[in-house]
Design a protein around this motif. Structure first.
Motif, PDB file in Angstrom:
ATOM      1  N   ARG A   1      35.867  47.165  16.634  1.00 53.59           N
ATOM      2  CA  ARG A   1      35.020  48.037  17.442  1.00 53.59           C
ATOM      3  C   ARG A   1      33.675  47.357  17.727  1.00 53.59           C
ATOM      4  O   ARG A   1      33.191  47.386  18.853  1.00 53.59           O
ATOM      5  N   ARG A   2      33.078  46.778  16.717  1.00 56.60           N
ATOM      6  CA  ARG A   2      31.797  46.085  16.883  1.00 56.60           C
ATOM      7  C   ARG A   2      31.931  44.928  17.870  1.00 56.60           C
ATOM      8  O   ARG A   2      31.049  44.690  18.706  1.00 56.60           O
ATOM      9  N   GLU A   3      33.055  44.238  17.802  1.00 55.89           N
ATOM     10  CA  GLU A   3      33.304  43.114  18.708  1.00 55.89           C
ATOM     11  C   GLU A   3      33.403  43.584  20.152  1.00 55.89           C
ATOM     12  O   GLU A   3      32.832  42.963  21.069  1.00 55.89           O
ATOM     13  N   VAL A   4      34.121  44.690  20.387  1.00 56.69           N
ATOM     14  CA  VAL A   4      34.275  45.222  21.743  1.00 56.69           C
ATOM     15  C   VAL A   4      32.923  45.661  22.307  1.00 56.69           C
ATOM     16  O   VAL A   4      32.598  45.377  23.471  1.00 56.69           O
ATOM     17  N   ILE A   5      32.109  46.325  21.494  1.00 56.92           N
ATOM     18  CA  ILE A   5      30.800  46.803  21.948  1.00 56.92           C
ATOM     19  C   ILE A   5      29.886  45.633  22.279  1.00 56.92           C
ATOM     20  O   ILE A   5      29.194  45.640  23.310  1.00 56.92           O
ATOM     21  N   GLU A   6      29.890  44.609  21.444  1.00 56.05           N
ATOM     22  CA  GLU A   6      29.035  43.450  21.704  1.00 56.05           C
ATOM     23  C   GLU A   6      29.492  42.704  22.952  1.00 56.05           C
ATOM     24  O   GLU A   6      28.672  42.247  23.759  1.00 56.05           O
TER      25      GLU A   6
ATOM     26  N   ARG B   1      43.861  49.240  18.252  1.00 57.06           N
ATOM     27  CA  ARG B   1      43.247  48.000  17.768  1.00 57.06           C
ATOM     28  C   ARG B   1      41.807  48.204  17.336  1.00 57.06           C
ATOM     29  O   ARG B   1      41.272  47.451  16.518  1.00 57.06           O
ATOM     30  N   ALA B   2      41.147  49.237  17.893  1.00 57.10           N
ATOM     31  CA  ALA B   2      39.740  49.497  17.552  1.00 57.10           C
ATOM     32  C   ALA B   2      39.581  49.925  16.098  1.00 57.10           C
ATOM     33  O   ALA B   2      38.471  49.906  15.559  1.00 57.10           O
ATOM     34  N   GLU B   3      40.690  50.316  15.458  1.00 56.92           N
ATOM     35  CA  GLU B   3      40.634  50.726  14.054  1.00 56.92           C
ATOM     36  C   GLU B   3      40.640  49.526  13.110  1.00 56.92           C
ATOM     37  O   GLU B   3      40.388  49.673  11.913  1.00 56.92           O
ATOM     38  N   GLN B   4      40.904  48.336  13.645  1.00 60.55           N
ATOM     39  CA  GLN B   4      40.882  47.136  12.812  1.00 60.55           C
ATOM     40  C   GLN B   4      39.446  46.796  12.435  1.00 60.55           C
ATOM     41  O   GLN B   4      38.524  46.990  13.229  1.00 60.55           O
ATOM     42  N   PRO B   5      39.220  46.294  11.202  1.00 63.14           N
ATOM     43  CA  PRO B   5      37.862  45.977  10.757  1.00 63.14           C
ATOM     44  C   PRO B   5      37.151  45.025  11.725  1.00 63.14           C
ATOM     45  O   PRO B   5      37.673  43.972  12.071  1.00 63.14           O
TER      46      PRO B   5
END
Length: 214
Positions: free
Chosen positions: A188-193, A181-185
């Motif tokens: 990744r930024r959402e998970v980090i935030e 799922r981290a490859e979805q646009p």
């Protein structure tokens, strides 16, 4: 992945290069399968050695798995340790720790996919090794937390609870960041935030915590 001779290479260098090739081939296979399904025959074929040649480098497949666990955690633990040594306020410390984690996951994705899968996998030996490494993280963090003036009066049990919250948060986010799922646009930024905000919430909650032990 198959190994070839290198001119002027010593026996020790050749052995180390073959060992590295075995580890890399195992990571390639583990991208598609669980550790319990790892094939020694396919591993040897990928490296270009006979199956019995594997045992010149690892006594068992589980020893190979333990080497992968140690590799996966070693560099990350040292980097996080360096971040914690720096004199940063909590928000900046959380931000830098998240940055280091994300950088490591990007650089060693295959290692952390292996960890994420095998944390609850079929091999008890590998599960125990991962649990041990996470326990080291927690114990080191407890030592650091005990030095903070705001919670210096906390007892060991409370410090371990707080440390375990941070470790569990890190592990959960790591699994998300190396998952498909981290490859979805934007994912990744959402998970980090989210990880940053959750870390800050833990800090805010800790500030108002009344310790159960002292």
């Amino acid at each position: 992945m198959s190994i070839e001779g290198v001119a002027g290479e010593s026996r020790a260098e050749r052995k180390e290069r073959t060992r590295r090739a075995i580890l890399d081939a195992a990571l390639d296979q583990l991208a598609e399968t669980s550790f319990d399904s790892l094939s020694l025959r396919q591993l040897a074929k990928a490296v270009g050695i006979v199956p019995t040649g594997f045992y010149r480098h690892f006594a068992t497949l589980e020893e190979l798995g333990l080497a992968l666990v140690e590799e996966s955690f070693g560099t990350l633990r040292e980097l996080i340790r360096e971040v914690r040594r720096s004199d940063l306020v909590p928000d900046l410390l959380i931000d830098r720790s998240v940055e280091v984690l994300a950088e490591q996951l990007d650089a060693h994705t295959a290692h952390y996919r292996f960890i994420a899968r095998e944390r609850y996998g079929g091999s008890a030996v590998i599960r125990d090794a991962i649990r041990h490494e996470l326990g080291l993280f927690e114990r080191e963090l407890v030592t650091d937390l005990a030095r903070m003036p705001e919670i210096a009066h906390w007892g060991a049990a409370d410090l371990h609870v707080l440390a375990s919250l941070f470790v569990d948060l890190m592990v959960s986010a790591s699994g998300e960041l190396v998952g498909p799922r981290a490859e979805q646009p934007g994912r990744r930024r959402e998970v980090i935030e989210t990880l940053r905000n959750q870390g800050r919430m833990i800090v805010v909650g800790a500030a108002g915590w009344q310790p159960l032990s002292s």
